[in-house]
Design a protein around this motif. Sequence first.
Motif, PDB file in Angstrom:
ATOM      1  N   LYS A 144       2.903  43.408 -13.817  1.00 58.06           N
ATOM      2  CA  LYS A 144       2.297  43.317 -12.503  1.00 58.06           C
ATOM      3  C   LYS A 144       3.121  42.401 -11.591  1.00 58.06           C
ATOM      4  O   LYS A 144       3.630  41.379 -12.014  1.00 58.06           O
ATOM      5  CB  LYS A 144       0.876  42.763 -12.624  1.00 58.06           C
ATOM      6  N   GLY A 145       3.266  42.792 -10.366  1.00 61.80           N
ATOM      7  CA  GLY A 145       3.977  41.964  -9.393  1.00 61.80           C
ATOM      8  C   GLY A 145       5.068  42.747  -8.689  1.00 61.80           C
ATOM      9  O   GLY A 145       5.318  43.914  -8.979  1.00 61.80           O
ATOM     10  N   SER A 146       5.717  42.091  -7.754  1.00 60.80           N
ATOM     11  CA  SER A 146       6.770  42.740  -6.969  1.00 60.80           C
ATOM     12  C   SER A 146       7.999  43.001  -7.820  1.00 60.80           C
ATOM     13  O   SER A 146       8.232  42.333  -8.833  1.00 60.80           O
ATOM     14  CB  SER A 146       7.141  41.861  -5.773  1.00 60.80           C
ATOM     15  N   LYS A 147       8.787  43.976  -7.394  1.00 65.48           N
ATOM     16  CA  LYS A 147      10.011  44.340  -8.111  1.00 65.48           C
ATOM     17  C   LYS A 147      11.198  44.196  -7.169  1.00 65.48           C
ATOM     18  O   LYS A 147      11.141  44.623  -6.009  1.00 65.48           O
ATOM     19  CB  LYS A 147       9.913  45.781  -8.628  1.00 65.48           C
ATOM     20  N   ALA A 148      12.257  43.608  -7.696  1.00 69.15           N
ATOM     21  CA  ALA A 148      13.474  43.446  -6.894  1.00 69.15           C
ATOM     22  C   ALA A 148      14.174  44.804  -6.757  1.00 69.15           C
ATOM     23  O   ALA A 148      14.011  45.682  -7.599  1.00 69.15           O
ATOM     24  CB  ALA A 148      14.404  42.442  -7.565  1.00 69.15           C
ATOM     25  N   PRO A 149      14.974  44.988  -5.691  1.00 62.66           N
ATOM     26  CA  PRO A 149      15.769  46.221  -5.566  1.00 62.66           C
ATOM     27  C   PRO A 149      16.740  46.335  -6.730  1.00 62.66           C
ATOM     28  O   PRO A 149      17.198  45.331  -7.288  1.00 62.66           O
ATOM     29  CB  PRO A 149      16.512  46.037  -4.245  1.00 62.66           C
ATOM     30  N   THR A 196      14.694  44.366 -26.455  1.00 64.68           N
ATOM     31  CA  THR A 196      14.065  43.277 -25.700  1.00 64.68           C
ATOM     32  C   THR A 196      14.840  42.991 -24.411  1.00 64.68           C
ATOM     33  O   THR A 196      16.045  43.257 -24.321  1.00 64.68           O
ATOM     34  CB  THR A 196      14.016  41.980 -26.536  1.00 64.68           C
ATOM     35  N   LEU A 197      14.124  42.449 -23.446  1.00 63.16           N
ATOM     36  CA  LEU A 197      14.721  42.000 -22.183  1.00 63.16           C
ATOM     37  C   LEU A 197      14.283  40.555 -21.963  1.00 63.16           C
ATOM     38  O   LEU A 197      13.110  40.271 -21.726  1.00 63.16           O
ATOM     39  CB  LEU A 197      14.253  42.877 -21.022  1.00 63.16           C
ATOM     40  N   GLU A 198      15.226  39.622 -22.065  1.00 60.90           N
ATOM     41  CA  GLU A 198      14.920  38.208 -21.877  1.00 60.90           C
ATOM     42  C   GLU A 198      15.330  37.780 -20.470  1.00 60.90           C
ATOM     43  O   GLU A 198      16.416  38.125 -19.988  1.00 60.90           O
ATOM     44  CB  GLU A 198      15.651  37.353 -22.914  1.00 60.90           C
ATOM     45  N   TYR A 199      14.471  36.993 -19.809  1.00 62.56           N
ATOM     46  CA  TYR A 199      14.711  36.625 -18.421  1.00 62.56           C
ATOM     47  C   TYR A 199      14.098  35.248 -18.134  1.00 62.56           C
ATOM     48  O   TYR A 199      13.172  34.791 -18.815  1.00 62.56           O
ATOM     49  CB  TYR A 199      14.115  37.660 -17.473  1.00 62.56           C
ATOM     50  N   ALA A 200      14.633  34.594 -17.114  1.00 64.26           N
ATOM     51  CA  ALA A 200      14.110  33.304 -16.674  1.00 64.26           C
ATOM     52  C   ALA A 200      12.956  33.535 -15.699  1.00 64.26           C
ATOM     53  O   ALA A 200      12.825  34.626 -15.131  1.00 64.26           O
ATOM     54  CB  ALA A 200      15.222  32.503 -16.012  1.00 64.26           C
ATOM     55  N   PRO A 201      12.113  32.512 -15.471  1.00 66.37           N
ATOM     56  CA  PRO A 201      10.974  32.690 -14.575  1.00 66.37           C
ATOM     57  C   PRO A 201      11.358  33.195 -13.186  1.00 66.37           C
ATOM     58  O   PRO A 201      10.633  34.016 -12.601  1.00 66.37           O
ATOM     59  CB  PRO A 201      10.369  31.280 -14.507  1.00 66.37           C
ATOM     60  N   ASP A 202      12.486  32.706 -12.637  1.00 63.59           N
ATOM     61  CA  ASP A 202      12.860  33.140 -11.296  1.00 63.59           C
ATOM     62  C   ASP A 202      13.492  34.547 -11.286  1.00 63.59           C
ATOM     63  O   ASP A 202      13.875  35.050 -10.234  1.00 63.59           O
ATOM     64  CB  ASP A 202      13.834  32.134 -10.659  1.00 63.59           C
ATOM     65  N   GLN A 203      13.596  35.178 -12.477  1.00 64.96           N
ATOM     66  CA  GLN A 203      14.145  36.539 -12.559  1.00 64.96           C
ATOM     67  C   GLN A 203      13.053  37.577 -12.854  1.00 64.96           C
ATOM     68  O   GLN A 203      13.360  38.737 -13.170  1.00 64.96           O
ATOM     69  CB  GLN A 203      15.205  36.601 -13.678  1.00 64.96           C
ATOM     70  N   ALA A 204      11.788  37.194 -12.732  1.00 63.24           N
ATOM     71  CA  ALA A 204      10.681  38.085 -13.085  1.00 63.24           C
ATOM     72  C   ALA A 204      10.706  39.378 -12.273  1.00 63.24           C
ATOM     73  O   ALA A 204      10.452  40.463 -12.811  1.00 63.24           O
ATOM     74  CB  ALA A 204       9.351  37.363 -12.897  1.00 63.24           C
ATOM     75  N   ALA A 205      11.008  39.286 -10.980  1.00 65.52           N
ATOM     76  CA  ALA A 205      11.031  40.492 -10.141  1.00 65.52           C
ATOM     77  C   ALA A 205      12.148  41.436 -10.591  1.00 65.52           C
ATOM     78  O   ALA A 205      11.990  42.658 -10.604  1.00 65.52           O
ATOM     79  CB  ALA A 205      11.213  40.110  -8.669  1.00 65.52           C
ATOM     80  N   GLN A 206      13.310  40.877 -10.973  1.00 66.37           N
ATOM     81  CA  GLN A 206      14.403  41.698 -11.490  1.00 66.37           C
ATOM     82  C   GLN A 206      13.984  42.362 -12.824  1.00 66.37           C
ATOM     83  O   GLN A 206      14.273  43.540 -13.068  1.00 66.37           O
ATOM     84  CB  GLN A 206      15.640  40.841 -11.744  1.00 66.37           C
ATOM     85  N   ALA A 207      13.312  41.557 -13.675  1.00 66.93           N
ATOM     86  CA  ALA A 207      12.894  42.069 -14.982  1.00 66.93           C
ATOM     87  C   ALA A 207      11.917  43.228 -14.826  1.00 66.93           C
ATOM     88  O   ALA A 207      12.005  44.237 -15.554  1.00 66.93           O
ATOM     89  CB  ALA A 207      12.258  40.939 -15.794  1.00 66.93           C
ATOM     90  N   ARG A 208      10.986  43.112 -13.882  1.00 63.75           N
ATOM     91  CA  ARG A 208      10.022  44.196 -13.678  1.00 63.75           C
ATOM     92  C   ARG A 208      10.715  45.466 -13.187  1.00 63.75           C
ATOM     93  O   ARG A 208      10.363  46.575 -13.578  1.00 63.75           O
ATOM     94  CB  ARG A 208       8.933  43.746 -12.701  1.00 63.75           C
ATOM     95  N   ARG A 209      11.727  45.310 -12.334  1.00 65.65           N
ATOM     96  CA  ARG A 209      12.461  46.474 -11.845  1.00 65.65           C
ATOM     97  C   ARG A 209      13.217  47.158 -12.992  1.00 65.65           C
ATOM     98  O   ARG A 209      13.173  48.374 -13.137  1.00 65.65           O
ATOM     99  CB  ARG A 209      13.445  46.063 -10.753  1.00 65.65           C
ATOM    100  N   LEU A 210      13.917  46.353 -13.813  1.00 64.20           N
ATOM    101  CA  LEU A 210      14.690  46.923 -14.905  1.00 64.20           C
ATOM    102  C   LEU A 210      13.763  47.562 -15.950  1.00 64.20           C
ATOM    103  O   LEU A 210      14.086  48.618 -16.514  1.00 64.20           O
ATOM    104  CB  LEU A 210      15.567  45.853 -15.561  1.00 64.20           C
ATOM    105  N   ALA A 211      12.611  46.937 -16.202  1.00 67.15           N
ATOM    106  CA  ALA A 211      11.648  47.492 -17.158  1.00 67.15           C
ATOM    107  C   ALA A 211      11.154  48.851 -16.679  1.00 67.15           C
ATOM    108  O   ALA A 211      10.995  49.782 -17.476  1.00 67.15           O
ATOM    109  CB  ALA A 211      10.483  46.534 -17.344  1.00 67.15           C
ATOM    110  N   ALA A 212      10.922  48.982 -15.374  1.00 66.43           N
ATOM    111  CA  ALA A 212      10.465  50.264 -14.820  1.00 66.43           C
ATOM    112  C   ALA A 212      11.549  51.335 -14.957  1.00 66.43           C
ATOM    113  O   ALA A 212      11.266  52.494 -15.269  1.00 66.43           O
ATOM    114  CB  ALA A 212      10.073  50.089 -13.359  1.00 66.43           C
TER     115      ALA A 212
END
Length: 588
Positions: free
Chosen positions: A458-463, A511-527
């Motif tokens: 859940k949340g915004s996704k980076a381009p 697995t996809l490991e990411y830092a807290p400030d990369q959450a939007a990038q992680a959501r985009r890549l997961a999608a």
Amino acid sequence: MDAQGRGRADDVDPADQWVLNPDTGEYELRLPSSAPQSSVPGPRASGSRGAAAAGGAARARRTATPARRPGAAAPGGEPASPRRRGGAPAEPAAGRRGRRPAPQRPQKSKGRKALMWTGGSLAFVLVGVSAAAYLYYEHLNDNITSVSDDGAGTGGFSKDRAINILLIGTDKRTGEGNEGYGDQGSSGHADTTLVLHVAKDRSNATVLSIPRDLITDIPDCPTTQEDGSEKVIPGKQRTRFNESLGQEERTPSCTMRTITELTGLKMDHFMVADFNAVKTLTSAVGGVDVCLAKDIKDKDSKLDLPKGEHTIEGEEALAFVRTRHSVGFGGDLSRIELQQQFLGSLMRKLKSNDTLTSPAKMIKLAEAGTKALTVDSQISTIKKLADLGAELGKFDTKNLTFATVPVVDNPQETVKATVVLKQPQAQQLFAMVRDDVSLTEVKQQKKKEKDAEAARLKGSKAPASEVRVRILNGGAVAGSAQETLSWLQVRQGVTKSENAGNAPEALAKTTLEYAPDQAAQARRLAAILGLSGAAMKPGGSVDNSQGLPAMTLTLGKDFKGAGVPLTTPSKVPDDVRKSTADKVECAK
């Protein structure tokens, strides 16, 4: 025949004359001491003996000396030995073997006598019936043709897990009247191939049709020869799927291995049907109902039917499932749709009361099925086939879904004659079947798991252009990291990605490991990748080759290829044509 001729005279109860001998386990015809003795053996291992025993029992009942009242004169003037009330039984008559006469029985009420008469008659009838049933059982077993699965299957279905059955229709011209069909002199192909998957809870089933012209790889195939020796038939790369059977002496076990390689599904058993199977099975059920949306006249299959509804069987049924030039686009994919409509109608007929309550039809089905099908040696008896049939018959036809593996024309051909898998739709469909997801009614995930995944995603996704990631191979097929990199950069616009080589250790799951400030990038890549929330691991970032912070994507052993989602889809891909067995469809 009068009462005495049936062994019933005066007050002698006929049921009392048939007594189970505890020493032999057989029913014996026990008459008064001066009457001849006779026994009725149960069914024997030899069918002829069992039948003779049943016939002998009947003759014994007809020819035994009529029973007499106690004390009545026996033939020749000698009185019969009476039964004594309250005392020891009389001694055997002179000259007889020392068989002890039947002990005195207390008087029975009329109701009890009737019950005993029924029981005695039933026991007698069952001896004959069981002998006949045994003979018929052996007859059906002798009908069955079996071939080794050469270790390509699981070794047997189980009642507590999903069942996968490979159904193959071969175009080999075996059987009477089939000389004009198929390729002359051919050893046959996997002309029609269906994968039947029955869910673990038996609530639903899926039938996947595999196009015969699909380009795929056929693996090496260890095959048992007729003399018992084993021969490894070399595999073949980038060839038609239908060559997995018959060609180069390949057996059904080779087709099983090819299916497993293609779909990831391990087969439990296989069944092979020839042209005669279609003809005899459809005749056994009294014909199959089909519907045509237009007139069909196919000179190749010899099908000639006007628009409307028809009941077809025998040669006409075979012509129906073989026709292709006069339906749809005139190719094999159109014929697959026609065959699915036919099979749906056949399933409805098999499950109808008209069939299930007709002993004549059930016997015809047993005869036709055992003669027309070749099965693997793990289910080569009537008992095992019956057990399997009981499991396969538990689902409702409305939850039996037919689907064709999604394909596209082979891009390497100028004249289009073959097809290749359409990705990622094909892999999505295979994943649904592997994970036992119904194509008619998708089962919901447990609420706790669903909520946990939703929270992560859940949340915004980076381009996509802002996603920065390093890709490691942590147990996937060699070359997977580079394949994924190319797919992400060219097809998905994730240009800030790079191949980082092999991971320090192999992982079972991607697995996809990411830092807290990369959450939007992680959501985009997961999608983009189809990752589940469980695959996302909050943690830290690493520096890429340019010294910039990046996420880490580690491809585990579950990775199936670039563009193939790692989560089981919640719905059938849009490009997959499907239908259910309970609906009547008309061929177009």
